[in-house]
Write a protein that holds these residues in place. Sequence first.
Motif, PDB file in Angstrom:
ATOM      1  N   GLU A  53      46.178 -48.186  -7.470  1.00  0.00           N
ATOM      2  CA  GLU A  53      47.400 -48.112  -8.280  1.00  0.00           C
ATOM      3  C   GLU A  53      47.048 -47.848  -9.741  1.00  0.00           C
ATOM      4  O   GLU A  53      47.759 -47.128 -10.436  1.00  0.00           O
ATOM      5  CB  GLU A  53      48.183 -49.422  -8.143  1.00  0.00           C
ATOM      6  N   GLU A  54      45.931 -48.416 -10.173  1.00  0.00           N
ATOM      7  CA  GLU A  54      45.496 -48.198 -11.562  1.00  0.00           C
ATOM      8  C   GLU A  54      44.947 -46.792 -11.783  1.00  0.00           C
ATOM      9  O   GLU A  54      45.076 -46.227 -12.851  1.00  0.00           O
ATOM     10  CB  GLU A  54      44.394 -49.199 -11.927  1.00  0.00           C
ATOM     11  N   PRO A  89      59.279 -46.287  -6.933  1.00  0.00           N
ATOM     12  CA  PRO A  89      58.890 -45.595  -8.164  1.00  0.00           C
ATOM     13  C   PRO A  89      59.285 -44.114  -8.164  1.00  0.00           C
ATOM     14  O   PRO A  89      59.320 -43.472  -7.127  1.00  0.00           O
ATOM     15  CB  PRO A  89      57.363 -45.724  -8.181  1.00  0.00           C
ATOM     16  N   SER A 109      50.858 -49.307 -19.548  1.00  0.00           N
ATOM     17  CA  SER A 109      52.062 -49.841 -18.932  1.00  0.00           C
ATOM     18  C   SER A 109      52.937 -50.413 -20.031  1.00  0.00           C
ATOM     19  O   SER A 109      52.496 -51.259 -20.805  1.00  0.00           O
ATOM     20  CB  SER A 109      51.629 -50.934 -17.938  1.00  0.00           C
ATOM     21  N   ALA A 145      59.256 -50.331 -17.991  1.00  0.00           N
ATOM     22  CA  ALA A 145      59.142 -49.942 -16.582  1.00  0.00           C
ATOM     23  C   ALA A 145      58.292 -48.691 -16.426  1.00  0.00           C
ATOM     24  O   ALA A 145      58.173 -48.147 -15.332  1.00  0.00           O
ATOM     25  CB  ALA A 145      60.535 -49.697 -16.022  1.00  0.00           C
ATOM     26  N   TRP A 146      57.661 -48.236 -17.528  1.00  0.00           N
ATOM     27  CA  TRP A 146      56.883 -46.996 -17.485  1.00  0.00           C
ATOM     28  C   TRP A 146      55.395 -47.276 -17.379  1.00  0.00           C
ATOM     29  O   TRP A 146      54.901 -48.225 -17.947  1.00  0.00           O
ATOM     30  CB  TRP A 146      57.155 -46.167 -18.751  1.00  0.00           C
ATOM     31  N   LYS A 147      54.747 -46.410 -16.642  1.00  0.00           N
ATOM     32  CA  LYS A 147      53.290 -46.478 -16.561  1.00  0.00           C
ATOM     33  C   LYS A 147      52.785 -45.044 -16.666  1.00  0.00           C
ATOM     34  O   LYS A 147      53.236 -44.174 -15.914  1.00  0.00           O
ATOM     35  CB  LYS A 147      52.875 -47.114 -15.231  1.00  0.00           C
ATOM     36  N   TYR A 183      57.826 -44.350 -13.166  1.00  0.00           N
ATOM     37  CA  TYR A 183      58.877 -45.292 -13.564  1.00  0.00           C
ATOM     38  C   TYR A 183      59.069 -46.241 -12.388  1.00  0.00           C
ATOM     39  O   TYR A 183      59.434 -45.822 -11.287  1.00  0.00           O
ATOM     40  CB  TYR A 183      60.170 -44.544 -13.857  1.00  0.00           C
ATOM     41  N   THR A 184      58.782 -47.490 -12.593  1.00  0.00           N
ATOM     42  CA  THR A 184      58.838 -48.422 -11.463  1.00  0.00           C
ATOM     43  C   THR A 184      59.291 -49.800 -11.926  1.00  0.00           C
ATOM     44  O   THR A 184      58.865 -50.270 -12.981  1.00  0.00           O
ATOM     45  CB  THR A 184      57.456 -48.517 -10.769  1.00  0.00           C
ATOM     46  N   LYS A 237      58.867 -53.371 -12.412  1.00  0.00           N
ATOM     47  CA  LYS A 237      57.607 -54.116 -12.437  1.00  0.00           C
ATOM     48  C   LYS A 237      57.560 -55.199 -11.366  1.00  0.00           C
ATOM     49  O   LYS A 237      56.497 -55.546 -10.850  1.00  0.00           O
ATOM     50  CB  LYS A 237      57.398 -54.734 -13.811  1.00  0.00           C
ATOM     51  N   SER A 288      55.689 -54.397  -7.964  1.00  0.00           N
ATOM     52  CA  SER A 288      54.218 -54.417  -8.027  1.00  0.00           C
ATOM     53  C   SER A 288      53.704 -55.845  -8.173  1.00  0.00           C
ATOM     54  O   SER A 288      52.728 -56.239  -7.522  1.00  0.00           O
ATOM     55  CB  SER A 288      53.716 -53.600  -9.211  1.00  0.00           C
ATOM     56  N   THR A 289      54.369 -56.627  -9.024  1.00  0.00           N
ATOM     57  CA  THR A 289      53.915 -58.000  -9.263  1.00  0.00           C
ATOM     58  C   THR A 289      54.013 -58.820  -7.978  1.00  0.00           C
ATOM     59  O   THR A 289      53.068 -59.536  -7.614  1.00  0.00           O
ATOM     60  CB  THR A 289      54.767 -58.657 -10.375  1.00  0.00           C
TER      61      THR A 289
END
Lengths: 264, 418
Positions: A195-196, B168, B231, B234-236, B352-353, B355, B358-359
């Motif tokens: 994912e990273e 996402p 990050s 909500a953007w990465k 765009y996800t 968070k 994922s957490t």
Amino acid sequence: MMNALFFATLVAYFVATALQFSAIAFKKEGVGKSAWLMFLAAVIAHTVYIVVRGIMAKRIPLSNQFEFSTAFAWGVAVLLVLLHFRVKADWLNAIAMPMTFMILSYAALQPREITDLMPALRSRWFVFHIGSAVISYSAFVIAGCIGLRYILLNKKGREENSLKLRQMDWLSYRLVALGVLMLTVTILTGAIWAEEAWSAFWTWDPKEVWALITWIIYIVYLHLRLRGKKQGTAMAWYVVIAVPVVLFTFAGVNTLMSGLHSYG
Amino acid sequence: MMKKLFQTFRSMRFGILLLVLIAALSVIGTAIPQGREISWYAQTYRDFHGLILMLKLHDVFHSWYFQLLLVLLGLNLTLCSLVRIRTVIKARGLETDLLLEQPITYPLDAARCTRVREKLLAMRCREEMAGDSVQVYRKYGFGRYGSFITHLSILLTLIFGAAALYLPKVTDQTCFPGEALNMEDGTQIRVESFRIEDGEGNLDFTSEISIRLPDGRESGVHEIKVNHPLSFGAWKVYQQTYSTAGSITVWNLETGLEDTFTLTDLVFLSLDHVNGLWYEALYPDMIRDPSGNVTLISNVSGSYPNPVYQVETASDGVYTPILAFPGDELQVGGLRFTFEDPVEYPGLRIKYTPKAASTLLVISFVLMIAGLYITFFCQPVLVRLDSEGYTVGGPKPEGMQIAIQGWLEETDRKEETL
């Protein structure tokens, strides 16, 4: 110098294996002891090789197929040594010693030069992901070796409910459990790393899929064995037959299938 | 009927069947390359390609039947978890009573009973009196929940994994340094700079970027590179690819105005659409042999060592191909063209996800590892011992039975040797 140390280790494993077989063939206990001492010497040389390579490369030496195979063989050897001291598993030597030699021989066929760690592998997850895979594969291989020994002993007429066989069956189960735990760590740290690096936890890359297949195979084993419903010879065969799957996940996928894990 | 269906769905046999089917389809999914053009399958598998396409074997992991297996596995895990936790809680209080009701399974003499006791205490088992001269030894009582935690965590991984996979929105975009990308919701992602190599010439592929959210919050400038995305909200943003573009400054000889263009594709720079300069390509390097022939090199890793512009001047219908280098100047059609150093720019993956998905997925990963550890390495120990022998109870007695027998055999052997 490094090459000499590597091949000395390989030869030492071969001599240990040959001595072990001689000890069994000629029923000489002294030769068996020599085989074990030779094996210990090989493990020490192997450890020195890995440490020195790590110092020279200025990183953990697990970044390509050669380094991973070398660490895998080392993992099998160290597990055998630990079992020797913990449960006096001398009966395992004749199977696990040649296994170590074969895995290191596979490593010898790979390019050995030390290269910089490629940018894609520069991650805090690298050590956890690859290190846990080494432990996992080693545990599965040793479990398979125990399975094979179980089958051979059982064929010799020892009863399935004898303490010796039950201990072997239990040990094999514990190693599979360790392997599954470590393979889970491999898969999950891999997912977080993916994912990273690639933005997705799971991409159905061949290496990922085969790790999952291996995981399922051993999860099924654990379920079949749950509460002693299936034990003994059937499960011994199971862990033996599962080893080629582990070896395929380790070497076959990288050789035969292209994917995101093709790092050389 | 419903009860039977419920029993089937929650059974271990059904779970194993689903796992085996998932594994078998996964093997097929790696044996047949996935997601290629249909023509590729027609060419490679000829007579069988129709069957492959009909069964969706070219996209196994997204096929309805594979997804169905995952849903059924989720259902199986849910029912298993519910039944398991109920059983575990129910059995918890009864295990000791059941153990005390049982007759001694392994009769031993007093000396050996003492040895077993010593071993159990050495294992740090808790000793409890359960009647006259009857002791119960326990350890890892929480171990009984390991299996439940593991199953629950696998279920959560399936749920949050699906969320992390499908929720996402991912786009790949390029952006030149100094420019910004405007996203649909008003978020601005700005590329401050990009470099392929670090100061020592090592491959680096690093962008400096900043994110500004619609509410005005700003991330500040951060470096991103492979394995190190930025990050924010909500953007990465990931450093995904890179490329190099040509850069030409054009000066209008009549007006004195000038502008610099960053060029990636074929383009005609002209005032009257007749006379001017065709920008064709930029090459990283070239080799000139002794006789003066030039070979252009199209692939290098890292920065362009000796960039070469391939252009063509157009003047009154006469086209002249030219190779130019940074610093060179050309004059044609009332314009002066100055070839600048090429511009290195990144290809960004923008995700765009929410968070939370994922957490929660990572939390279920941690839970799974903890669950497996507790299941296999903290198995509950429950042993009843009195002056006549011992009995092993609890949900998983096998390990303790083998261990105690092993200790006794070992001490017997030692005594014989002595």
